[in-house]
Design an enzyme around this catalytic site. Structure first.
Site, mmCIF file in Angstrom:
data_model
loop_
_atom_site.group_PDB
_atom_site.id
_atom_site.type_symbol
_atom_site.label_atom_id
_atom_site.label_comp_id
_atom_site.label_asym_id
_atom_site.label_seq_id
_atom_site.Cartn_x
_atom_site.Cartn_y
_atom_site.Cartn_z
ATOM 1 N N CYS A 105 40.577 45.565 50.795
ATOM 2 C CA CYS A 105 41.409 44.950 52.140
ATOM 3 C C CYS A 105 40.465 44.490 52.313
ATOM 4 C CB CYS A 105 41.970 46.120 53.290
ATOM 5 S SG CYS A 105 42.789 44.271 54.386
ATOM 6 N N LYS A 131 41.674 52.073 45.826
ATOM 7 C CA LYS A 131 41.501 50.955 45.349
ATOM 8 C C LYS A 131 40.251 49.913 46.126
ATOM 9 C CE LYS A 131 44.600 46.532 44.495
ATOM 10 N NZ LYS A 131 44.021 45.432 45.550
ATOM 11 N N ARG A 145 50.077 39.023 43.599
ATOM 12 C CA ARG A 145 50.174 37.876 43.758
ATOM 13 C C ARG A 145 51.880 37.294 42.813
ATOM 14 N NH1 ARG A 145 45.991 33.650 45.556
ATOM 15 N NH2 ARG A 145 45.098 35.498 43.529
ATOM 16 N N GLY A 151 43.678 41.607 39.292
ATOM 17 C CA GLY A 151 43.107 40.121 39.914
ATOM 18 C C GLY A 151 43.621 39.256 39.070
ATOM 19 N N ASP A 152 44.760 38.124 39.120
ATOM 20 C CA ASP A 152 44.758 37.303 38.274
ATOM 21 C C ASP A 152 45.893 37.444 37.096
ATOM 22 O OD1 ASP A 152 43.439 35.770 39.695
ATOM 23 O OD2 ASP A 152 41.790 34.875 38.513
#
Length: 337
Positions: free
Chosen positions: A106, A146, A232, A208-209
Site C-alpha cells: 500500500c 503482496k 482497476r 499491474g496493468d
C-alpha cells in the site's frame, strides 16, 4: 499438491484487494464471474487489536457466501500484534479463509507514515520478522505477501525482498510492477515481475496493468507467473474474469457484456451493496455505476445524475430510465444500418 497450489489451481486470474472498492458484494459478483480467488480489503491488525468488534473491521471481514474460501489481507508493522490478530482471524473465520495475505504494497501516506504497507520494503528485516511470526501463528494456513517493485526508482529491491519473504515462510508472493513513488501512475514493470518469478521457488502472482483478458494472458506468457491479479481492470467490469478464463482455457475470446448486461449488473451490485451496508451505501455505489456505464452513449449525463442520487430507489429509477434510452438508441442504430 501444496495448499497454495491447490488454491491457485481453481483459477489463475484473481481479484486484487482494493480499499473502498472490493466490498463483499462486489467480490461475490467477481467470484461468480470466474475469479479464481478474491481478497478482502486490507484490515488493520492494530485496529483489530484495540477494537476487534468495531463496525469498520466487522464490515471489512464479512465474506460473501459466493466467494468463500477467500483471502483475508491484513497490514501492520508489529510482528507480535500481526501474529496475534492473524491467529484470531483464523479462529474467527474458520474454513472461510483460503489464505492470509500481508499487505506490504500500500502506497498511501497515512499507512506508510506508521511504517506499514510499502514502507516495509525499506525495512526488509522487520518485514521478514512479520512474515515469520504470522506464518507460525496460523500454520498450516498459507501466508502470502503482496509488495511492490521497490520504494522508488533508486531502491528497486523486489527480487531481494521476495527471497527474504520466501525464506521467512511466505507460501506465495504477489508483486506489483510499480514503485511506491509511482503510486498507480506510469506503466507497471513486468520485467521485474519476471525476475521475481525466476528468483524464488514459491508461486508468484503478477499485478499491474491487467485491464483485459488479453493483458492477463500476456502477463502470464511474458513473465511466467503462476497467476495474475486484476485491480482497476475489474472496476465496472467483473466480466474480465470469465473472459480471461475462457481465453486461458480455450485460446479463444468470448464476447464482452452488452449494454443491457452492464446496466443489469449495476442494478444487481447496487441492491447487494445496500443490503450489505444500508441506504448510505448508495453513495459508495455512485463510482461503481460510473465505471459500469463508461463508454456507453450518454454516460457523462448519467454520471452527473448518479452523483445526485441519495437513495437506491432514485438510483434504480435513473438506471431503468437509462436502460430504456439505450434500448431505443440501439434500435435506431439498427434501423439506420
Amino acid at each position: 499438491m501444496s495448499a497454495i497450489a491447490d488454491i491457485l489451481s481453481r483459477g489463475r486470474v484473481l481479484l486484487a484487494p482494493m480499499a473502498g472498492v472490493t466490498e463483499a458484494p462486489f467480490r461475490g459478483i467477481c467470484k461468480r464471474m470466474g475469479a479464481g480467488l478474491t481478497y478482502t480489503e486490507m484490515v488493520s491488525a492494530t485496529g483489530l487489536h484495540y477494537t476487534p468488534d468495531s463496525p469498520t473491521s466487522t464490515a471489512l471481514l464479512r465474506l460473501d457466501p459466493a466467494e468463500t474460501p477467500a483471502a483475508v489481507q491484513i497490514f501492520g508493522a508489529n510482528p507480535d500484534v500481526m501474529a496475534e490478530q492473524a491467529a484470531r482471524l483464523v479462529e474467527r473465520l474458520g474454513d472461510s479463509i483460503a489464505l492470509l495475505d500481508i499487505n506490504m504494497g500500500c502506497p498511501v501516506t497515512k499507512v506508510i507514515a506508521k511504517a506499514e504497507g510499502s514502507a516495509l520494503m525499506r525495512t526488509p528485516e522487520l518485514a521478514a520478522q512479520i512474515v515469520s511470526a504470522v506464518a507460525q501463528a496460523v500454520s498450516p494456513l498459507p501466508v502470502t505477501v503482496k509488495f511492490r517493485k521497490g520504494w522508488d526508482s533508486a531502491s528497486v529491491n523486489a527480487v531481494d525482498f521476495a527471497k527474504r519473504m520466501e525464506a521467512a515462510g511466505a507460501a506465495a508472493l504477489a508483486v506489483h510492477g510499480r514503485t511506491r513513488d509511482q503510486f498507480y501512475k506510469g506503466s507497471a514493470d513486468w520485467r521485474v515481475i519476471a525476475q521475481v518469478k525466476d528468483a524464488v521457488g514459491v508461486p508468484v502472482i503478477g499485478s499491474g496493468d491487467v485491464f483485459s483478458a488479453y493483458d492477463a494472458v500476456a502477463m502470464i506468457v511474458q513473465t511466467g507467473v503462476d497467476a495474475v491479479m486484476v485491480a482497476r481492470g475489474a472496476q465496472g467490469n467483473p466480466w474480465i474474469f470469465r473472459e480471461a478464463r475462457a481465453l486461458l482455457e480455450s485460446g479463444a475470446p468470448i464476447a464482452g457484456p452488452t449494454a443491457t448486461e452492464r446496466i443489469d449488473m449495476a442494478l444487481e451490485h447496487g441492491r447487494a451493496l445496500v443490503d450489505f451496508g444500508g441506504e448510505r451505501a448508495v453513495i459508495r455505489m455512485r463510482k461503481h455505476v460510473g465505471w459500469y456505464v463508461a463508454g456507453l452513449p450518454g454516460a457523462t449525463y448519467v454520471r452527473t445524475k448518479v452523483d445526485q442520487s441519495a437513495t437506491f430507489a432514485e438510483l434504480e429509477a435513473m438506471l431503468l430510465e437509462y436502460a430504456e434510452f439505450l434500448a431505443s438508441h440501439t434500435s435506431l442504430m439498427k434501423e439506420g444500418q
